[in-house]
Structure formats: structure tokens, C-alpha cells
Design an enzyme around this catalytic site. Structure first.
Site, PDB file in Angstrom:
ATOM      1  N   LYS A 213       0.635  -1.375   0.051  1.00  0.00           N
ATOM      2  CA  LYS A 213       0.023   0.107  -0.044  1.00  0.00           C
ATOM      3  C   LYS A 213       0.965   1.154  -0.072  1.00  0.00           C
ATOM      4  O   LYS A 213       0.619   2.158  -1.410  1.00  0.00           O
ATOM      5  CB  LYS A 213      -0.850  -0.002   1.477  1.00  0.00           C
ATOM      6  CG  LYS A 213      -1.818   0.999   1.488  1.00  0.00           C
ATOM      7  CD  LYS A 213      -2.645   1.247   0.464  1.00  0.00           C
ATOM      8  CE  LYS A 213      -3.334   3.502   0.162  1.00  0.00           C
ATOM      9  NZ  LYS A 213      -4.589   3.128  -0.906  1.00  0.00           N
ATOM     10  N   CYS A 267      -3.411  10.917   2.066  1.00  0.00           N
ATOM     11  CA  CYS A 267      -3.010   9.827   1.358  1.00  0.00           C
ATOM     12  C   CYS A 267      -1.658   9.838   1.404  1.00  0.00           C
ATOM     13  O   CYS A 267      -0.727   9.985   1.648  1.00  0.00           O
ATOM     14  CB  CYS A 267      -3.988   8.721   1.438  1.00  0.00           C
ATOM     15  SG  CYS A 267      -5.531   9.275   1.141  1.00  0.00           S
TER      16      CYS A 267
HETATM   17  N1  SAJ Z   1      -2.149  14.812  -9.126  1.00  0.00           N
HETATM   18  C1  SAJ Z   1      -1.314  15.640  -9.722  1.00  0.00           C
HETATM   19  N2  SAJ Z   1      -1.176  15.135 -11.003  1.00  0.00           N
HETATM   20  C2  SAJ Z   1      -1.345  13.820 -11.531  1.00  0.00           C
HETATM   21  C3  SAJ Z   1      -2.797  12.853 -10.259  1.00  0.00           C
HETATM   22  C4  SAJ Z   1      -2.309  13.594  -8.795  1.00  0.00           C
HETATM   23  O1  SAJ Z   1      -1.205  16.783  -9.909  1.00  0.00           O
HETATM   24  O2  SAJ Z   1      -1.228  13.330 -12.065  1.00  0.00           O
HETATM   25  C5  SAJ Z   1      -2.381  15.428  -7.555  1.00  0.00           C
HETATM   26  C6  SAJ Z   1      -4.120  15.640  -7.852  1.00  0.00           C
HETATM   27  O3  SAJ Z   1      -4.752  16.690  -8.393  1.00  0.00           O
HETATM   28  C7  SAJ Z   1      -4.258  15.415  -5.675  1.00  0.00           C
HETATM   29  C8  SAJ Z   1      -2.765  14.360  -5.545  1.00  0.00           C
HETATM   30  O4  SAJ Z   1      -2.094  14.855  -6.778  1.00  0.00           O
HETATM   31  O5  SAJ Z   1      -3.929  16.657  -5.760  1.00  0.00           O
HETATM   32  C9  SAJ Z   1      -3.664  12.830  -5.318  1.00  0.00           C
HETATM   33  O6  SAJ Z   1      -4.129  12.481  -6.734  1.00  0.00           O
HETATM   34  P1  SAJ Z   1      -4.605  11.543  -6.553  1.00  0.00           P
HETATM   35  O7  SAJ Z   1      -5.651  11.473  -7.438  1.00  0.00           O
HETATM   36  O8  SAJ Z   1      -3.931  10.875  -7.080  1.00  0.00           O
HETATM   37  O9  SAJ Z   1      -4.421  10.190  -5.597  1.00  0.00           O
HETATM   38  P2  SAJ Z   1      -5.889  10.514  -3.965  1.00  0.00           P
HETATM   39  O10 SAJ Z   1      -5.254  11.206  -3.062  1.00  0.00           O
HETATM   40  O11 SAJ Z   1      -7.280  11.180  -4.429  1.00  0.00           O
HETATM   41  O12 SAJ Z   1      -6.335   8.919  -4.110  1.00  0.00           O
HETATM   42  C10 SAJ Z   1      -4.891   8.703  -3.644  1.00  0.00           C
HETATM   43  C11 SAJ Z   1      -4.871   6.338  -4.759  1.00  0.00           C
HETATM   44  N3  SAJ Z   1      -3.919   6.027  -4.967  1.00  0.00           N
HETATM   45  C12 SAJ Z   1      -2.806   5.573  -6.231  1.00  0.00           C
HETATM   46  O13 SAJ Z   1      -3.078   6.129  -7.454  1.00  0.00           O
HETATM   47  C13 SAJ Z   1      -2.017   4.597  -5.933  1.00  0.00           C
HETATM   48  C14 SAJ Z   1      -6.249   6.188  -4.227  1.00  0.00           C
HETATM   49  O14 SAJ Z   1      -6.450   4.892  -5.346  1.00  0.00           O
HETATM   50  C15 SAJ Z   1      -6.026   5.404  -2.747  1.00  0.00           C
HETATM   51  O15 SAJ Z   1      -6.848   4.520  -2.065  1.00  0.00           O
HETATM   52  C16 SAJ Z   1      -5.588   6.962  -2.275  1.00  0.00           C
HETATM   53  O16 SAJ Z   1      -5.171   7.378  -2.803  1.00  0.00           O
HETATM   54  C17 SAJ Z   1      -5.756   6.144  -0.650  1.00  0.00           C
HETATM   55  O17 SAJ Z   1      -6.775   6.749   0.233  1.00  0.00           O
HETATM   56  O18 SAJ Z   1      -4.822   5.940  -0.660  1.00  0.00           O
END
Ligand code: SAJ
Length: 415
Positions: A213, A267
Site C-alpha cells: 500500500k 494519503c
Molecule cells: N495529482 C497531480 N497530477 C496527477 C495526478 C494527481 O497533480 O497526474 C494530484 C491531485 O490533484 C491531488 C493529488 O495529486 O492533489 C492526489 O490525487 P490522486 O487522484 O492521485 O490520489 P488520491 O489521494 O485521491 O487517492 C490516492 C490513490 N492512490 C493511487 O492512485 C496510487 C487511491 O487509489 C488510494 O486509495 C488513495 O490515494 C488512498 O486513500 O491511499
């Protein structure tokens, strides 16, 4: 098939509530437990505290069928799922207070053959530590870790992997990793989740599941940091980073993520530290990625200041939440950008955020910041900054008057 006559889900937040609702809709009796009475009341009246597609309707049906009820105290059950927050402290070390409290709260209700599943994201070794803690509190029961063959209580870590905004869909279809303290613990946990998910259930041990994880979220953080670093280089060299990424991603083995104003949520900014701080000398990459992403709001503010006609200009900021189409402000880089920006400009900041009704306390004390509708925010400002990629803002692409300076930190207006 093991008979789970009642499941007790501890923590009715972003993960616990959907988990409780989905099991209840499969006909299992679920008791949802939260220390916050307001959440308990909202859930019992069928109202989900968080915006999440399909959650409201599924919650309503779970309450109406009486398969789900919420309360502030745990009860006896055949399985306990712990889904409480596991944040970092100010020094980026894990704060497991809520998890320990959750374990202590269920201890008096444990019986032989019970299953305890930790869904919260945890540092490596935590499942064993929780088993030890419970063994001390309940010396009358045999827990795994001491005499595995004789263990009466089953304990496993099965981390949630769902993406906010797609939680229901991903809970029911994603593969799950199940890390039991013994193979018997894994088997029982697999039987539990089979009731509510069609994804593959991969069985392993608890320490491996914990690291899987953490690795997933650290992987994403590092890849976003790479995209953010490219955006900083591109803006120095006057190259369009979005075009670079689009073209590089045509390569069959390249998939660069999207740069942005930083990484928020509860997260990804936290979990990589659980690995990094467990082996600080071995993790320069993970730590550097964290720092790159944490510094992005400051870099974006510098970019905005450079593009302002004057420091007196009014600025429209579109979005406050940590990513698009959610109502979650935790760790939001958009909030941080506005906090830093207001200290450097003399004009007003007009914020539009369709998912939030009031400004968070970190912004509400500043008279020059106001939350208004999108049209008013744009009309009153010389500069329009897109901070969160809500669909409503993506759709504005062709509607911002030519006279306004646009700064699109998410690359959604490109092309
Ligand atoms: N972000 C970027 N660029 C990207 C992707 C995301 O700047 O290309 C930013 C988003 O805007 C946000 C942050 O990153 O601020 C995180 O967003 P996210 O959509 O990547 O992730 P979370 O935090 O909403 O959810 C993540 C997920 N983890 C992964 O994809 C590996 C989800 O599957 C997990 O269950 C979750 O964390 C968790 O609860 O751990």
C-alpha cells in the site's frame, strides 16, 4: 463460506462509510461506529457527510433496509474493520493515535474466532504491534503473533485502494491485497471481502501488504513529482510542458502524469513518509519527491506574481479542493497557493469553489479573500487562475474573456 452475522466498521469517514454501506447492501448486518456524534446522526438519517458518486443513494437504501445503523460505541460482532485516519505529525512521523484508540475500543467486545481487519494505511509492522497491544489488553484470548497455531482471534491488514471520486466503483471491482498474520487470517479476510467485491483477492502476509500500500502511493507521488519538475524546467526554457508530455506519452513505454499546483489529499502527501522515515538513509528518492511536490504551491505563486499586470490586480482563483470533483480540502495545494499569494499581492482574491459553502479558517480571516460565484470571480479580476480541475472549470475553457490573463495550473485549458 464463513458466516459473518454482524460486521462492526470503526470510523465512518471517506473509507469506512462506503465500506459499511457496501457490506450492508449485500445483506450483512453492519454497525458503523464513529466518535463524532454529528457523523453518527447524519449517517442514521441517510445523509453522507462526503460528496461521493452513488454513496447517498446506497446509504439511504442501507438505512431503510435496517442493515446499517451508526453508533458511537462498538458492539460485539464477528468481524471488525478498522478504517480510521493515520496521519503524520509535524515531523512527518506516523501518528497512530486513532488506530490505537480504535483497537482499544473494540478490545472489550472481542470473542474467539473474531476477525479484525485494518484497512487504514499503516507503517510496516503496525498490524503486529496492534495484535500485541490487544494481547496485553485481553490476556484471556490468544492472538496471532505469539502462538500462531493456537490463535483464537484473526488479524489482517487489507489496505483500501479506492480513488476518491470513484470509491464505490473501485471498492467493488479493484483487486485487493490481503495480508493476514497467518494464512488462516488471510483466508477468513478473503471470505469477508468476497461478500462485497468481485476483484481478485491476493493473499500475502501483513508486513508485505503494509508495504504494498505504501509503495503504491509513493510511486504515484514520485511520478507526479517528475511531472512537476518537468513543468518547472519547461517554464524556465519557454517550452509548453503539456505539449511535451502529450508527445512523450506517444512512446509505448512512457506515461508521464500531469503537473499541477502540488499534491494534496490525506494519503499521497502522507504515506510516502511512512516508508521514508522507517529507513531515512535508504529513501532519498521518496523524500525528494515529497519535497518537490510540497514546494509546488510556492513555485505556482511565483509564476502568478510574474504574470500579474500589477500587485494591485484582483485575482480570480478557481477551486479550493485538493483535486477535481471532490469536496475535500485536506492538504489542498489550492488553499496553500491562496494563503501564500495573499501575503504577496495588494489586490483582492475572488475564489470560486462549487463544492464548498464557506472558506476554510486558514483563509476566512483575510478580508481581501472572498468566496463568490464563478462569474463574479472572473468579472472582478484581471487574472484567472485555475487551481482545481473541477469539470465546471474545465468547461469554461472557451468562455474566459480574451481580456483576462489566464493561468491554468492543471493543463486542462491547453490546446
Ligand atoms: N495529482 C497531480 N497530477 C496527477 C495526478 C494527481 O497533480 O497526474 C494530484 C491531485 O490533484 C491531488 C493529488 O495529486 O492533489 C492526489 O490525487 P490522486 O487522484 O492521485 O490520489 P488520491 O489521494 O485521491 O487517492 C490516492 C490513490 N492512490 C493511487 O492512485 C496510487 C487511491 O487509489 C488510494 O486509495 C488513495 O490515494 C488512498 O486513500 O491511499
Amino acid at each position: 463460506m464463513a458466516n459473518f452475522s454482524r460486521i462492526c466498521v470503526i470510523g465512518l469517514g471517506y473509507i469506512g462509510l462506503p465500506t459499511a454501506v457496501l457490506f450492508a447492501n449485500q445483506g450483512v448486518e453492519v454497525v458503523g461506529v464513529d466518535v463524532n456524534q454529528e457523523i453518527v446522526t447524519a449517517v442514521n438519517s441517510g445523509k453522507a457527510p462526503n460528496v461521493e458518486p452513488q454513496l447517498d443513494i446506497l446509504l439511504k437504501s442501507a438505512i431503510e433496509s435496517k442493515k446499517l445503523r451508526a453508533t458511537i460505541r462498538p458492539e460485539q460482532a464477528s468481524a471488525f474493520i478498522l478504517a480510521v485516519p493515520t496521519p503524520c505529525d509535524e515531523k512527518n512521523f506516523p501518528d497512530l493515535t486513532f488506530l490505537r484508540e480504535a483497537a482499544d475500543s473494540i478490545a472489550p467486545f472481542l470473542n474467539p474466532s473474531n476477525l479484525i481487519v485494518i484497512e487504514s494505511t499503516i507503517p510496516i509492522g503496525t498490524t503486529e504491534a496492534i495484535a500485541n497491544r490487544l494481547a496485553i489488553t485481553r490476556p484471556d484470548l490468544i492472538f496471532p503473533g505469539r502462538s500462531n497455531n493456537m490463535a483464537q482471534v484473526n488479524i489482517a491488514h487489507s489496505p483500501e485502494r479506492v480513488l476518491p471520486g470513484k470509491i464505490i466503483q473501485e471498492f467493488t471491482s479493484n483487486d485487493r491485497v490481503i495480508g493476514g498474520m497467518t494464512p488462516a487470517c488471510s483466508n477468513l479476510t478473503a471470505k469477508l471481502y468476497r461478500l462485497a467485491t468481485v476483484g481478485n483477492l491476493h493473499q500475502t502476509n501483513a508486513r508485505t501488504a503494509e508495504m504494498v500500500k505504501l509503495s503504491e502511493n509513493a510511486y504515484r507521488d514520485i511520478n507526479i513529482a517528475f511531472a512537476n519538475e518537468l513543468s518547472l524546467v519547461a517554464s524556465k526554457l519557454n517550452v509548453d510542458v503539456w505539449e511535451v508530455i502529450k508527445l512523450a506519452n506517444q512512446h509505448p513505454r512512457v506515461n508521464i502524469l500531469s503537473p499541477g499546483p502540488g499534491v494534496g489529499g490525506h494519503c499521497i502527501p502522507v504515506d510516502p513518509w511512512f516508508i521514508a522515515n522507517s529507513a531515512p538513509n535508504e529513501t532519498p528518492l521518496i523524500q525528494t519527491a515529497r519535497n518537490i511536490n510540497d514546494n509546488m504551491p510556492e513555485k505556482i505563486v511565483n509564476r502568478i506574481i510574474d504574470m500579474l499586470p500589477s500587485l494591485d490586480s484582483n485575482i480570480c482563483c478557481l477551486g479550493l479542493t485538493y483535486k477535481g470533483n471532490v469536496n475535500d480540502l485536506r492538504g489542498s495545494p489550492a488553499v496553500r497557493v491562496i494563503q501564500l499569494l495573499i501575503n504577496q499581492v495588494k489586490g483582492n482574491i475572488y475564489v470560486s469553489e462549487p463544492y464548498i459553502n464557506t472558506l476554510p479558517p486558514t483563509l476566512s480571516n483575510e478580508k481581501r479573500i472572498s468566496l463568490v460565484n464563478t462569474k463574479a470571480a472572473i468579472d472582478h479580476s484581471a487574472v484567472v487562475v485555475l487551481l482545481t480541475d473541477h469539470q465546471e472549470f474545465i468547461d469554461l475553457r472557451h468562455q474566459i474573456p480574451e481580456t483576462k490573463i489566464r493561468i491554468d495550473t492543471r493543463g486542462v485549458w491547453a490546446g
